[in-house]
Enzyme design. Structure first.
Site, PDB file in Angstrom:
ATOM      1  N   GLY A 190      -1.820   7.065  -1.840  1.00 27.24           N
ATOM      2  CA  GLY A 190      -1.238   5.977  -1.108  1.00 27.24           C
ATOM      3  C   GLY A 190      -1.368   4.510  -1.181  1.00 27.24           C
ATOM      4  O   GLY A 190      -0.501   3.720  -1.263  1.00 27.24           O
ATOM      5  N   THR A 191      -2.772   4.329  -1.418  1.00 29.65           N
ATOM      6  CA  THR A 191      -3.175   2.938  -1.607  1.00 29.65           C
ATOM      7  C   THR A 191      -2.513   2.346  -2.712  1.00 29.65           C
ATOM      8  O   THR A 191      -1.657   1.068  -2.907  1.00 29.65           O
ATOM      9  CB  THR A 191      -4.821   2.851  -1.664  1.00 29.65           C
ATOM     10  N   GLN A 236       1.744   9.384   6.097  1.00 25.50           N
ATOM     11  CA  GLN A 236       1.286  10.058   7.071  1.00 25.50           C
ATOM     12  C   GLN A 236       2.679  11.169   7.550  1.00 25.50           C
ATOM     13  O   GLN A 236       2.418  11.904   8.334  1.00 25.50           O
ATOM     14  CB  GLN A 236       0.997   9.586   8.355  1.00 25.50           C
ATOM     15  N   HIS A 286      -3.109  14.272  -0.395  1.00 27.23           N
ATOM     16  CA  HIS A 286      -4.196  14.774   0.242  1.00 27.23           C
ATOM     17  C   HIS A 286      -4.045  14.729   1.821  1.00 27.23           C
ATOM     18  O   HIS A 286      -4.735  15.310   2.629  1.00 27.23           O
ATOM     19  CB  HIS A 286      -5.484  14.139   0.066  1.00 27.23           C
ATOM     20  N   THR A 342      -3.013   8.832 -18.740  1.00 26.97           N
ATOM     21  CA  THR A 342      -2.900  10.181 -18.826  1.00 26.97           C
ATOM     22  C   THR A 342      -2.861  10.812 -17.513  1.00 26.97           C
ATOM     23  O   THR A 342      -3.437  10.295 -16.594  1.00 26.97           O
ATOM     24  CB  THR A 342      -3.957  10.674 -19.439  1.00 26.97           C
ATOM     25  N   CYS A 344     -17.986   0.395  16.351  1.00 24.45           N
ATOM     26  CA  CYS A 344     -19.030  -0.707  16.857  1.00 24.45           C
ATOM     27  C   CYS A 344     -19.453  -1.628  15.676  1.00 24.45           C
ATOM     28  O   CYS A 344     -19.859  -1.039  14.718  1.00 24.45           O
ATOM     29  CB  CYS A 344     -20.025   0.099  17.464  1.00 24.45           C
TER      30      CYS A 344
END
Ligand code: PLP
Length: 380
Positions: free
Chosen positions: A69-70, A175, A197, A233, A320
């Site tokens: 995706g990235t 998603q 994935h 490849t 946090c």
């Protein structure tokens, strides 16, 4: 262990694993070689491309394999923008960092970027796009479904608005692909990003759909793989597994969807019965597997760690740092009240989760939220 973080990644499907196995152990040839050992590999890649195209209503030659995706998001945005750096980009305030940071990168090169606001459910309104889009923009990139809250955007309508100005429309559907029905042709999309994935394929492989006729820079220079647009490849086994997983999820989509909606109902019902003070984030018709819940005056990170100790994996909507709790850019853009936003967790269900999992996760949550130490902390 109960795994309820399927929006982060999913387990490899067993049939996808069986489909890819021969390409790891026996059929390991490089598809670009001319000898007969390569022929089977070449054919398998061709078939995988055709299967993927069929699942999303595209043509095989419109599917370009990537590392996930990235990469697909970066290619879509930078590959179109860098053809004409004076033209601008329009995106939304709730995109994944793959889009957000690709936009930040083009901004650093002097390309103007507009970040459209969303409403309380995380929806990008057509009016806000209409107000800013001009014939001088190059690309509109709006995610199909949000990874934190699951809200699905009115993609067809937003795409139509972009096209009225001859602007390319890309959607990050990482998603959504294999979770909701998608037909790129019916939606009028120019580009779509997907990642294996997230639908029981392997990590490190995905694809970018690029409509025939769209002008985009090649992603990498080198060999002639992917019609010369993305040299390197091929990840043959990953591609074979991706096609098998996508086909299986698309074939079983209805059954999976109703199963996950049922699990969500169970979770919300138990929380309500126990009079836990919570709100659900996102639109009511969000992705079937994603449930973003904010608990009043709770701490999402502490909840995550306590659940982890009880064998449950979820993720948070707030993290946090050394001094304070930082609410995610998505919840902030949706204006989730801070007393709830800091206590947000994302439960993302997969087709392997059972009703028993839903009950166990929720009972664990109720136990933590009603425990004396958590109650005392919440009073502080
Ligand atoms: N876009 C969205 C909406 C995502 O949820 C993710 C991953 O979580 C990505 C892009 C990045 O995908 P990948 O992990 O395949 O690089």
């Amino acid at each position: 262990m109960i795994y309820a973080d399927n929006a982060a990644t999913t387990k490899l499907d067993i049939d996808a694993f069986e489909a890819m196995k021969p390409f790891l152990l026996e059929e390991y040839a490089n598809a670009s070689q001319p000898y007969s050992f390569s022929r089977k590999v070449k054919k398998a890649i061709l078939e995988a491309r055709a299967t993927i195209a069929m699942c999303i209503g595209a043509l095989p030659e419109e599917i370009f394999f990537t590392s996930g995706g990235t990469e697909s998001d970066n290619w879509a945005i930078k590959g179109t923008v860098f053809q004409n750096v004076t033209a601008g980009v329009i995106t939304s305030q709730i995109e994944h960092h793959a889009v957000m940071n690709a936009c930040a990168a083009v901004e650093r090169q002097g390309v103007p970027v507009v970040y459209l606001p969303v409403d309380e459910q995380g929806i990008v309104h057509q009016e806000s796009l209409k107000k800013v889009v001009t014939d001088y923009h190059r690309i509109v990139s709006i995610m199909y479904a949000n990874n934190e809250v699951g809200t699905i955007q009115p993609i067809r309508e937003l795409c139509e608005i972009a096209h009225q100005h001859n602007v390319i429309f890309h959607t990050d559907a990482v998603q959504a692909v294999a979770h909701v029905p998608i037909n790129v042709h019916d939606l009028g999309l120019d580009m779509l990003s997907a990642s294996a994935h997230k639908f029981n394929g392997m990590k490190g492989v995905g694809f970018l759909y690029i409509r025939k006729g769209i002008e985009i820079e090649r992603y990498s220079d080198g060999g002639m793989q992917e019609s010369g647009m993305r040299a390197g490849t091929e990840n043959v086994a990953g591609i074979i597994a991706m096609a098998a997983a996508l086909k299986k999820n698309c074939d079983c989509m209805e059954a999976y969807t109703s199963h996950m909606r049922r699990l969500k109902e169970i979770i919300l019902c138990i929380l309500s019965e126990n009079m836990v003070d919570f709100i659900c984030n996102g639109a009511p018709d969000a992705l079937p597997g994603i449930l973003s819940i904010s608990f009043r005056n709770a701490d999402g990170e502490k909840l995550l760690h306590r659940l982890d100790l009880m064998g449950v994996c979820v993720s948070t909507g707030a993290a946090c740092d050394s001094r304070n709790t930082k609410v995610s850019h998505v919840l902030e853009a949706m204006r989730v009240p801070p007393e709830y936003a800091k206590g947000t967790i994302r439960i993302s269900l997969g087709n392997g989760n059972t009703e028993n999992d839903a009950v166990t996760i929720t009972n664990a949550l109720v136990k933590i939220l009603t425990s004396k130490s958590m109650r005392d902390k919440r009073k502080d």
